[in-house]
Write a protein that holds these residues in place. Structure first.
Motif, PDB file in Angstrom:
ATOM      1  N   ARG A   4      -4.911   4.261  -3.523  1.00  0.00           N
ATOM      2  CA  ARG A   4      -5.528   4.964  -4.951  1.00  0.00           C
ATOM      3  C   ARG A   4      -6.838   4.952  -5.098  1.00  0.00           C
ATOM      4  NH1 ARG A   4      -1.305   6.786  -4.602  1.00  0.00           N
ATOM      5  NH2 ARG A   4       0.512   6.271  -6.063  1.00  0.00           N
ATOM      6  N   ARG A  10      -4.561  13.146  -9.582  1.00  0.00           N
ATOM      7  CA  ARG A  10      -3.328  12.495 -10.250  1.00  0.00           C
ATOM      8  C   ARG A  10      -2.574  13.689 -10.698  1.00  0.00           C
ATOM      9  NH1 ARG A  10      -3.861   7.004 -12.050  1.00  0.00           N
ATOM     10  NH2 ARG A  10      -4.803   6.179 -10.424  1.00  0.00           N
TER      11      ARG A  10
ATOM     12  N   GLN B  60      -6.981   0.555  -7.429  1.00  0.00           N
ATOM     13  CA  GLN B  60      -6.014   0.737  -6.817  1.00  0.00           C
ATOM     14  C   GLN B  60      -4.772   0.330  -7.876  1.00  0.00           C
ATOM     15  OE1 GLN B  60      -5.714  -1.247  -3.208  1.00  0.00           O
ATOM     16  NE2 GLN B  60      -7.121  -0.018  -2.128  1.00  0.00           N
ATOM     17  N   GLN B  61      -5.079  -0.091  -8.813  1.00  0.00           N
ATOM     18  CA  GLN B  61      -4.157  -0.583  -9.787  1.00  0.00           C
ATOM     19  C   GLN B  61      -3.478   0.690 -10.340  1.00  0.00           C
ATOM     20  OE1 GLN B  61      -5.079  -2.257 -13.867  1.00  0.00           O
ATOM     21  NE2 GLN B  61      -4.859  -4.322 -12.802  1.00  0.00           N
ATOM     22  N   MET B  62      -2.090   0.442 -10.436  1.00  0.00           N
ATOM     23  CA  MET B  62      -1.154   1.299 -10.956  1.00  0.00           C
ATOM     24  C   MET B  62      -0.690   1.055 -12.232  1.00  0.00           C
ATOM     25  SD  MET B  62       0.721   3.244  -7.907  1.00  0.00           S
ATOM     26  CE  MET B  62       1.187   1.877  -6.864  1.00  0.00           C
ATOM     27  N   SER B  63      -0.678   1.657 -13.153  1.00  0.00           N
ATOM     28  CA  SER B  63      -0.279   1.216 -14.610  1.00  0.00           C
ATOM     29  C   SER B  63       1.124   1.173 -14.734  1.00  0.00           C
ATOM     30  CB  SER B  63      -0.895   2.068 -15.674  1.00  0.00           C
ATOM     31  OG  SER B  63      -0.540   3.513 -15.426  1.00  0.00           O
ATOM     32  N   ASP B  64       2.271   2.016 -14.082  1.00  0.00           N
ATOM     33  CA  ASP B  64       3.368   1.935 -14.090  1.00  0.00           C
ATOM     34  C   ASP B  64       4.325   1.240 -13.114  1.00  0.00           C
ATOM     35  OD1 ASP B  64       4.049   5.548 -12.811  1.00  0.00           O
ATOM     36  OD2 ASP B  64       2.776   3.757 -12.333  1.00  0.00           O
ATOM     37  N   LEU B  67       1.714  -2.654  -6.864  1.00  0.00           N
ATOM     38  CA  LEU B  67       0.976  -1.761  -5.453  1.00  0.00           C
ATOM     39  C   LEU B  67       1.656  -2.576  -4.491  1.00  0.00           C
ATOM     40  CD1 LEU B  67      -1.169  -0.085  -4.278  1.00  0.00           C
ATOM     41  CD2 LEU B  67      -2.609  -2.171  -4.716  1.00  0.00           C
ATOM     42  N   ARG B 114       0.786  -3.040 -12.861  1.00  0.00           N
ATOM     43  CA  ARG B 114      -0.494  -3.639 -12.313  1.00  0.00           C
ATOM     44  C   ARG B 114      -0.305  -4.748 -11.917  1.00  0.00           C
ATOM     45  NH1 ARG B 114      -0.065  -2.218 -18.208  1.00  0.00           N
ATOM     46  NH2 ARG B 114      -1.040  -0.427 -18.561  1.00  0.00           N
TER      47      ARG B 114
END
Lengths: 446, 241
Positions: A4, A10, B60-64, B67, B114
């Motif tokens: 990411r 996105r 790189q954090q993903m909110s849903d 990782l 997260r």
């Protein structure tokens, strides 16, 4: 999944749902059906061994080069093959310059596995001096535009480039036969690689819903799909490699179904690649004989013989000692039959080369009536066929281009000799010299 | 070279459909949240799991979802000749990617948004089938770390030499140049999540070899379940239940 990065694109939830909903009714966003490939176009560069493939919006380039290097210790008799990938930042905002990312390495390895383990490229013929010198073939794949499904496009590009690559001929010399002499292309015609079969990569995309599966996903579909599989299959029904790196689980039935689908698609794509390479070889030969359009009547077929010519023209050097092959008469007969088929294809081109009936001498050599009709049909600017007359004509017509991978320039010797004289078209056309040289070259040739 | 003798024995005395000896141990790395050692014959692999923990690289954090990161490396002493570059070479990068995506399929990442889960796999002894051993070890380590998973992921390899499908190839059989098929399945769901194959093989024979490898995976799955059950009993015992 890609790393990411701040500037990566996105996908919106709406877009995702739209794609999935459409797929439930077997519709894809670009109007294709689930198992259809996008439009494929294969182009080649001027040099041997470079190809450009466009699969829908995906644009990939591959270049093949060869170098003489030391072989691996465990395989002293085999040449080496290496695949390098370059994910150019212009292709996608998420590509960064520098070290190849995971997906770049993955792509390189998939293409590599398909070629190496299945022995598609014959590496033993690349050995020059066992244990000391072998040909190291290097394939560089550049991604120019990421429209989805880079693997398939890169694979096709690599195959096309390998098929059109020509490596310089080398021979052993010196007192102990240990010295390797590499002949420059002007001296000896470069030879193509031996490729046993074409492993075609077919990529499948799996979605969270069991029933949905697509072939050749676009960039948007790739962002939605939860699993993928690349099956490298050749037209003979052998599976050369499978790459399903985790992701959505699928059951066996679906997997086998995919293999069979891949086999069908591989057949189509193999045919397309072969056609494109065929056209390229024709044009390549054409370029060589172009200079001698006057002297050589061609129904062109791109005899590899012409290749010798081309090199000489292009490089401006004149020593062309290519082996002269068949005698004109034998060629003539071969020529006509293939000449006919080739005719349509080369109609446009042949126009330049086929002279009108006025300059044609029917008594210098026996000429097939079919051939005559063909040449009349593809009327072109009357080039002087004069003296060469049918002799050169027929020679030209021989289109052993089909699979004369073994390029033994027929007219090359002819040309070469001419080149010795001078490099103008006029010289090439001089009948007296030509005939004399032809005889000479016939002797020296074979 | 003959890989299957006329009596039907392979180079190490196994039958074509016989797997190598499996041995697993949980909790080998005390600092890690979860760890395991997995042995398949002479191939020995250690896996350590750290997580769920805070994402180190904010971008790189993903909110849903969580990782998942994975790193595969081979120890210098793991192969016969000393390896020069243990990680960062193309093969390691590819295998890291493969293991990561395989585990991602079974970890319920949406339960831990997260956050980051790191899986480190190190090959201590390489004798063929390292990919499979790594996945099996990672499964055990994840289970030890208490990370919620949809199902176990087990993996096994199979090949085809001397016209016989062989289960669980060792290094010698692997380097013979014949096909090498690695399969990773979700046993309860009976789905194939990982499938890698190299070298040429006709489609019908491929089907047999994949079936064989799947059977091997199921056998490994049974063993892993036993180990996990045993481990849980130990934990209960120590807690005084």
């Amino acid at each position: 999944m890609e790393q990411r990065l701040a500037n990566s694109w996105r996908q919106t939830i709406n877009e995702k749902n739209f794609i999935v909903t459409a797929l439930l009714s077997e519709l894809r966003v670009d109007g294709r059906r689930p198992f259809d490939y996008r439009k494929l176009s294969i182009k080649f560069g001027k040099d041997d061994g470079s190809s450009e493939v466009q699969l829908g919006h995906t644009h990939v380039m591959a270049i093949v080069s060869g170098q003489l290097l030391q072989p691996y210790k465990e395989r002293p008799n085999e040449g080496t093959l290496a695949v390098f990938t370059e994910f150019s930042p212009m292709a996608d905002p998420s590509f960064e310059p520098g070290r190849p990312t995971e997906s770049a390495v993955e792509l390189g390895r998939i293409v590599d596995r398909g070629l190496r383990e299945s022995r598609a490229v014959d590496t033993e013929s690349l050995c020059v001096l066992s244990g000391k010198l072998v040909w190291a073939i290097r394939i560089d794949i550049h991604i120019l535009d990421n429209g989805g499904n880079l693997v398939d496009a890169a694979n096709i590009a690599a195959l096309a480039a390998l098929l059109t690559f020509r490596r310089p001929e080398c021979s052993l010399g010196g007192e102990d036969g240990q010295q390797v002499v590499v002949h420059p292309p002007e001296m000896r015609d470069p030879i193509p690689l031996i490729i046993h079969h074409l492993p075609i990569a077919v990529t499948f995309g799996f979605f969270s819903n069991e029933n949905i599966m697509v072939i050749d996903p676009t960039h948007h579909e790739e962002a939605v799909m939860t699993g993928r599989m690349t099956a490298t299959v050749n037209a003979n029904g052998d599976v050369c490699s499978i790459h399903k790196p985790g992701g959505e689980g699928v059951n066996h039935r679906v997997l086998m179904h995919c293999m069979k689908l891949a086999h069908v698609k591989a057949g189509d794509i193999t045919a397309k690649i072969k056609d494109a390479v065929e056209i390229y070889n024709t044009q390549r030969a054409l370029r060589k004989i172009k200079r001698h359009s006057s002297s050589v009547a061609l129904d062109v077929g791109g005899t590899p013989a012409k290749s010798g010519e081309k090199e000489s023209q292009v490089d401006g050097s004149h020593l062309h000692q290519s082996k002269l092959k068949d005698e004109p008469s034998s060629m003539e007969c071969d020529a006509t039959s293939s000449g006919q088929e080739q005719n349509d294809k080369r109609d446009g081109v042949s126009q330049k080369f086929i002279g009108g009936p006025s300059s044609w001498d029917p008594y210098s050599e026996c000429v097939n009536s079919d051939l005559l009709k063909a040449s009349l049909a593809s009327h072109g600017p009357a080039t002087h066929r004069q003296q060469k007359g049918s002799r050169s004509e027929t020679k030209a017509e021989v289109p052993p281009q089909e699979m004369k991978i073994d390029s033994s320039p027929t007219d090359a010797g002819l040309v070469a000799v001419q080149n010795n004289e001078g490099k103008t078209l006029k010289d090439a056309v001089k009948p007296k010299n030509k005939r004399k040289k032809k005889k000479v070259s016939s002797n020296t040739g074979n | 070279m003959e890989f299957v003798s006329p009596e039907g024995l392979r180079l190490d005395g196994r039958r074509p459909m016989e797997m190598r000896q499996i041995r697993a141990e949980i909790g080998a790395v005390s600092r890690a949240d979860g760890s395991a050692i997995f042995e398949m014959g002479n191939t020995k692999v250690v896996a350590a799991v750290y997580g769920p923990r805070e994402v180190q690289n904010r971008s790189q954090q993903m909110s849903d979802q969580a990782l998942i990161r994975c790193e595969y490396s081979m120890a210098n002493f793991s192969t016969g000749d000393r390896k020069r570059k243990p990680k960062g070479d193309r093969r390691s990068t590819e295998i890291s990617l493969v293991i990561r995506q395989t585990m991602e399929a079974c970890i319920m990442t949406n339960l831990m948004p997260r956050s980051q889960i790191d899986i480190y796999v190190q090959v201590l002894q390489a004798d063929g089938g390292t990919r499979s051993a790594c996945i099996n070890a990672a499964t055990l380590a994840l289970a030890d770390a208490g990370i919620p998973m949809r199902d176990l992921v087990t993996s096994c390899s199979a090949g085809y030499l001397n016209s016989t499908p062989l289960l669980d190839l060792n290094y010698v059989e692997d380097s013979a140049g014949g096909p090498d098929v690695t399969v990773g399945i979700l046993p309860k769901l009976d789905k194939v999540t990982l499938l890698q194959m190299d070298s040429k093989l006709p489609i019908d024979i491929l089907e047999n070899v994949v079936q064989l490898a799947t059977e091997g995976c199921k056998a490994v799955a049974n063993y892993i379940r036993e180990i996990l059950l045993e481990n849980t009993k130990q934990l209960e015992y120590r807690r005084g239940v």
